[in-house]
Motif scaffolding. Structure first.
Motif, PDB file in Angstrom:
ATOM      1  N   HIS A 180      18.438  32.444  25.236  1.00 55.92           N
ATOM      2  CA  HIS A 180      18.637  31.811  24.390  1.00 55.92           C
ATOM      3  C   HIS A 180      19.463  30.963  23.534  1.00 55.92           C
ATOM      4  CE1 HIS A 180      15.266  35.508  22.781  1.00 55.92           C
ATOM      5  NE2 HIS A 180      15.145  34.457  22.574  1.00 55.92           N
TER       6      HIS A 180
ATOM      7  N   MET B 168      21.582  27.678  23.846  1.00 58.68           N
ATOM      8  CA  MET B 168      21.842  26.826  23.967  1.00 58.68           C
ATOM      9  C   MET B 168      22.881  26.161  24.742  1.00 58.68           C
ATOM     10  SD  MET B 168      18.870  25.220  23.996  1.00 58.68           S
ATOM     11  CE  MET B 168      17.226  25.004  23.647  1.00 58.68           C
TER      12      MET B 168
ATOM     13  N   GLU C  27      19.032  21.516  21.595  1.00 60.63           N
ATOM     14  CA  GLU C  27      18.309  22.364  20.751  1.00 60.63           C
ATOM     15  C   GLU C  27      17.275  21.239  20.239  1.00 60.63           C
ATOM     16  OE1 GLU C  27      18.438  25.433  19.766  1.00 60.63           O
ATOM     17  OE2 GLU C  27      16.169  24.935  17.966  1.00 60.63           O
ATOM     18  N   ASP C  28      17.558  20.065  19.990  1.00 62.04           N
ATOM     19  CA  ASP C  28      17.094  18.542  19.899  1.00 62.04           C
ATOM     20  C   ASP C  28      15.538  18.393  20.664  1.00 62.04           C
ATOM     21  OD1 ASP C  28      18.512  18.334  17.361  1.00 62.04           O
ATOM     22  OD2 ASP C  28      19.640  17.104  18.518  1.00 62.04           O
TER      23      ASP C  28
ATOM     24  N   ARG D 236      13.273  20.250  20.326  1.00 64.96           N
ATOM     25  CA  ARG D 236      12.376  20.459  19.090  1.00 64.96           C
ATOM     26  C   ARG D 236      11.668  19.394  19.675  1.00 64.96           C
ATOM     27  NH1 ARG D 236      15.713  20.554  15.864  1.00 64.96           N
ATOM     28  NH2 ARG D 236      15.591  22.793  15.518  1.00 64.96           N
TER      29      ARG D 236
ATOM     30  N   GLY E 261      11.961  24.606  16.678  1.00 63.06           N
ATOM     31  CA  GLY E 261      13.168  24.795  17.286  1.00 63.06           C
ATOM     32  C   GLY E 261      12.617  25.716  18.092  1.00 63.06           C
ATOM     33  N   LEU E 262      14.471  26.705  18.898  1.00 61.31           N
ATOM     34  CA  LEU E 262      14.207  27.387  19.367  1.00 61.31           C
ATOM     35  C   LEU E 262      14.265  28.809  18.438  1.00 61.31           C
ATOM     36  CD1 LEU E 262      14.089  27.673  22.333  1.00 61.31           C
ATOM     37  CD2 LEU E 262      16.328  28.517  22.481  1.00 61.31           C
TER      38      LEU E 262
ATOM     39  N   SER F 255      21.904  31.997  18.023  1.00 64.47           N
ATOM     40  CA  SER F 255      23.107  31.238  18.096  1.00 64.47           C
ATOM     41  C   SER F 255      24.768  32.262  18.175  1.00 64.47           C
ATOM     42  CB  SER F 255      22.970  30.515  16.826  1.00 64.47           C
ATOM     43  OG  SER F 255      23.469  30.993  16.006  1.00 64.47           O
TER      44      SER F 255
END
Ligand SMILES: Nc1ncnc2c1ncn2[C@@H]1O[C@H](COP(=O)(O)OP(=O)(O)OP(=O)(O)O)[C@@H](O)[C@H]1O
Length: 294
Positions: free
Chosen positions: A212, A214, A255-256, A259, A265-266, A270
């Protein structure tokens, strides 16, 4: 560090043809009742790369991975590992891979060495090679000093490294890791990844990892696939994927990118929501929560 590779390359012609790819999924599908967990998945993992499968909870990552490991049957489509068809040649595939599942696979009542020895026996490492191979695997994950302590006294990061050693003792050509750093603090995460990186550089082993995180994907993966609702939404190097969005966004992040392709979003995952200083009981709790009753 000496981590060995197996001596069982594919033998027949079909196997040799597909051997350039470590993993090839074509039209892979898997459903749990009405839920299409994996939906017509096409994916190639190249030999020697670190490939990251990214996606939110429920995206289908674990299901895809379990089909690749032969733990789930493939009802539609085809999966090959170094050219071996997982449906027809299950044992050959299993001999080529090491798998660290999300669920806890270390036994807290055994020492680190005993845990790895158990896997050496399960994977049929020849008896006379077992002790040195176990020692090598423990050394590769920097657990030599702690090898004779009970795993129940290990920290979360040490347990993950122990599980890595368990997967490495069979000298796999493909290492599959499902969320290897879930629930670990940033230092332990780095330590796990540093070991994976070193082992990969020493052996040329192919690594397929789900995460998860990034930041981990950007730092450690050669290529990533963004998965959402059973499908791959984008695939490439982290740099390529971000560069593709550069016209639309200033300094886009992965992440962008996610999206942009998935429309959301994921979620979760984080470095801010990882818990520091987990011990064996915390790890068991974290992973149990992550485990679905199936
Ligand atoms: N044993 C099961 N029984 C029923 N549905 C399941 C089972 N395992 C997974 N699913 C469903 O299949 C879909 C894909 O799940 P999967 O675990 O493969 O996703 P994932 O991307 O690995 O998620 P996570 O990051 O939470 O592990 C989800 O909708 C999930 O609820």
């Amino acid at each position: 560090m000496t981590v060995r590779l197996p001596e069982n390359p594919p033998t027949d012609e079909a196997a040799a043809e597909g051997a350039a790819a470590a993993v090839r999924c074509s039209g892979l599908e898997y459903a749990f009742g009405a839920t299409r967990a994996v939906d017509n998945l096409d994916l190639t993992v190249r030999t020697g790369e670190v490939f990251g499968l990214l996606g939110p909870n429920g995206a289908g990552k674990t299901t895809a991975i379990r089909a690749i490991t032969t733990l789930l049957p493939v009802p539609a489509g085809m999966v090959t590992v170094f050219g071996h068809d997982t449906a027809r040649d299950r044992m050959a595939v299993r001999r080529l891979l090491g798998y660290v599942p999300q669920q806890l696979s270390a036994d807290g009542g055994l020492t680190g060495r005993e845990n790895v020895s158990l896997f050496a026996r399960v994977y049929d490492v020849p008896r006379r090679e077992r002790a040195p191979r176990v020692a090598e695997a423990l050394e590769a994950v920097a657990l030599t000093e702690a090898a004779d302590r009970l795993a129940g006294t290990y920290s979360g990061g040490m347990i993950r490294r122990l599980e890595l050693a368990q997967a490495l003792v069979s000298a796999p050509r493909l290492l599959i890791l499902d969320e290897p750093t879930i629930g670990l603090d940033p230092i332990a995460r780095t330590s796990v990844w540093d070991r994976i990186d070193e082992i990969r550089q020493a052996t040329g082993m192919t690594v397929l990892v789900t995460t998860h995180y990034m930041d981990e994907a950007e730092q450690y993966c050669d290529r990533v696939a963004l998965m959402h609702r059973g499908r791959i939404r984008a695939l490439g190097t982290p740099e390529q994927l971000k560069a593709d969005l550069a016209g639309e966004l200033e300094a886009p992040t992965l992440e962008d990118v996610f999206r942009h392709h998935a429309g959301q979003g994921l979620h979760g995952g984080s470095s801010a929501d990882s818990s520091d200083g987990e011990d064996f009981r915390d790890v068991r709790r974290t992973r149990r929560t992550a485990t679905r009753v199936g």
